[in-house]
Design a protein around this motif. Structure first.
Motif, PDB file in Angstrom:
ATOM      1  N   UNK A 133       0.814  -1.155   0.207  1.00  0.00           N
ATOM      2  CA  UNK A 133      -0.045   0.129  -0.074  1.00  0.00           C
ATOM      3  C   UNK A 133       0.913   1.293   0.135  1.00  0.00           C
ATOM      4  N   UNK A 134       1.278   1.729  -1.158  1.00  0.00           N
ATOM      5  CA  UNK A 134       2.048   2.799  -1.401  1.00  0.00           C
ATOM      6  C   UNK A 134       1.503   4.139  -0.778  1.00  0.00           C
ATOM      7  N   UNK A 135       0.260   4.277  -0.548  1.00  0.00           N
ATOM      8  CA  UNK A 135      -0.289   5.450   0.119  1.00  0.00           C
ATOM      9  C   UNK A 135      -0.174   5.168   1.724  1.00  0.00           C
ATOM     10  N   UNK A 136       0.051   4.251   2.242  1.00  0.00           N
ATOM     11  CA  UNK A 136       0.122   3.922   3.710  1.00  0.00           C
ATOM     12  C   UNK A 136       1.658   4.221   3.872  1.00  0.00           C
ATOM     13  N   UNK A 137       2.416   3.756   2.899  1.00  0.00           N
ATOM     14  CA  UNK A 137       3.711   4.154   3.230  1.00  0.00           C
ATOM     15  C   UNK A 137       4.160   5.647   3.152  1.00  0.00           C
ATOM     16  N   UNK A 138       3.446   6.621   2.235  1.00  0.00           N
ATOM     17  CA  UNK A 138       3.656   7.611   1.987  1.00  0.00           C
ATOM     18  C   UNK A 138       3.190   8.396   3.197  1.00  0.00           C
ATOM     19  N   UNK A 139       1.898   7.988   3.968  1.00  0.00           N
ATOM     20  CA  UNK A 139       1.331   8.620   5.012  1.00  0.00           C
ATOM     21  C   UNK A 139       2.371   8.427   6.101  1.00  0.00           C
ATOM     22  N   UNK A 140       3.008   7.315   6.278  1.00  0.00           N
ATOM     23  CA  UNK A 140       3.803   6.926   7.531  1.00  0.00           C
ATOM     24  C   UNK A 140       5.128   7.702   7.289  1.00  0.00           C
ATOM     25  N   UNK A 141       5.788   7.897   5.946  1.00  0.00           N
ATOM     26  CA  UNK A 141       6.835   8.977   5.950  1.00  0.00           C
ATOM     27  C   UNK A 141       6.528  10.290   6.347  1.00  0.00           C
ATOM     28  N   UNK A 142       5.228  10.806   5.928  1.00  0.00           N
ATOM     29  CA  UNK A 142       4.927  12.134   6.198  1.00  0.00           C
ATOM     30  C   UNK A 142       4.741  12.221   7.727  1.00  0.00           C
ATOM     31  N   UNK A 143       4.263  10.989   8.591  1.00  0.00           N
ATOM     32  CA  UNK A 143       3.868  11.252  10.024  1.00  0.00           C
ATOM     33  C   UNK A 143       5.272  11.486  10.547  1.00  0.00           C
ATOM     34  N   UNK A 144       6.328  10.855  10.117  1.00  0.00           N
ATOM     35  CA  UNK A 144       7.724  10.909  10.679  1.00  0.00           C
ATOM     36  C   UNK A 144       8.148  12.101  10.452  1.00  0.00           C
ATOM     37  N   UNK A 145       7.910  12.881   9.233  1.00  0.00           N
ATOM     38  CA  UNK A 145       8.542  14.125   8.839  1.00  0.00           C
ATOM     39  C   UNK A 145       7.747  15.254   9.629  1.00  0.00           C
ATOM     40  N   UNK A 146       6.316  15.041  10.134  1.00  0.00           N
ATOM     41  CA  UNK A 146       5.809  16.090  10.584  1.00  0.00           C
ATOM     42  C   UNK A 146       5.685  15.885  11.980  1.00  0.00           C
ATOM     43  N   UNK A 147       6.419  15.191  12.555  1.00  0.00           N
ATOM     44  CA  UNK A 147       6.466  14.943  14.059  1.00  0.00           C
ATOM     45  C   UNK A 147       7.139  16.072  14.528  1.00  0.00           C
ATOM     46  N   UNK A 148       6.798  16.871  15.601  1.00  0.00           N
ATOM     47  CA  UNK A 148       7.347  18.011  16.200  1.00  0.00           C
ATOM     48  C   UNK A 148       8.593  17.590  17.191  1.00  0.00           C
ATOM     49  N   UNK A 149       9.597  18.459  17.448  1.00  0.00           N
ATOM     50  CA  UNK A 149      10.811  17.874  18.003  1.00  0.00           C
ATOM     51  C   UNK A 149      10.474  17.161  19.320  1.00  0.00           C
ATOM     52  N   UNK A 150       9.678  17.812  20.114  1.00  0.00           N
ATOM     53  CA  UNK A 150       9.323  17.121  21.537  1.00  0.00           C
ATOM     54  C   UNK A 150       8.912  15.804  21.558  1.00  0.00           C
ATOM     55  N   UNK A 151       7.907  15.438  20.623  1.00  0.00           N
ATOM     56  CA  UNK A 151       7.152  14.181  20.382  1.00  0.00           C
ATOM     57  C   UNK A 151       8.124  13.369  19.849  1.00  0.00           C
ATOM     58  N   UNK A 152       9.235  13.856  18.808  1.00  0.00           N
ATOM     59  CA  UNK A 152      10.203  12.964  18.475  1.00  0.00           C
ATOM     60  C   UNK A 152      11.178  12.456  19.274  1.00  0.00           C
ATOM     61  N   UNK A 153      11.482  13.220  20.387  1.00  0.00           N
ATOM     62  CA  UNK A 153      12.366  13.000  21.218  1.00  0.00           C
ATOM     63  C   UNK A 153      11.700  11.941  22.349  1.00  0.00           C
TER      64      UNK A 153
END
Length: 186
Positions: A133-153
């Motif tokens: 599911x390419x859309x699911x993969x794209x959405x997941x990359x997007x979630x990672x990219x959009x994660x704010x620094x505090x949540x990422x930490x």
């Protein structure tokens, strides 16, 4: 662990169809933010790699992909610390030692749902996605990219803690051995 700019993703696996290299690359063509993906691993199939190179050449300018060659196993922990997320969209892993190494380095992971590592988002340590599911993969990359620094930490710390508990806790180790054994028997 702080997020880099651009955000750095790493893939450590054999470059082969069953490891999902091209699926991973294809998903990147729909990403608008800047990102860097470094690929480490032996090229298993030259024809397949040529197809991957074609995808890489057609990616938008905001996406940088580097093939870094084979990484000696003893170098993996040190190298992983330079990245924000670990990606492995394989068609199946009995265990996936590189995934555990990703967690150990504090890298949340983007992996296929065809491994024993499941329900990662609820644990805040990554995502297990449907590789077809390419859309699911794209959405997941997007979630990672959009994660704010505090949540990422927080996720980075959770990934590290998860790996530490997995390795140190004999009960978790036994439960997982049983789980992996069941999967192997199927």
């Amino acid at each position: 662990h702080i997020k880099h700019d651009p955000i750095r993703f790493v893939n450590i696996a054999r470059v082969a169809i069953e490891k999902g290299t091209r699926n991973m690359l294809n998903a990147l063509k729909n990403i608008k933010q800047r990102l860097q993906l470094d690929i480490f691993g032996p090229i298993y199939d030259e024809d397949y790699w040529e197809k991957c190179i074609k995808v890489i050449k057609d990616l938008p300018k905001n996406i940088k992909v580097n093939y870094k060659g084979v990484l000696p196993s003893e170098e993996v922990p040190k190298v992983l610390k330079r990245y924000d997320f670990f990606v492995l969209l394989s068609e199946g892993e009995n265990f996936g030692h590189a995934i555990l190494e990703g967690f150990s380095a504090g890298c949340p992971v983007i992996i296929s749902n065809k491994t024993p590592w499941r329900n990662l988002e609820s644990k805040q340590i990554g995502w297990d996605v449907e590789v077809d599911d390419e859309n699911a993969i794209v959405e997941t990359f997007q979630k990672a990219l959009d994660m704010n620094p505090q949540i990422y930490q927080s996720w980075s710390l959770s990934a590290f803690s998860y790996a530490k508990d997995f390795i140190r806790n004999p009960k978790i180790l036994e439960q997982n051995k049983a789980l992996f054994y069941e999967l192997i028997k199927q």
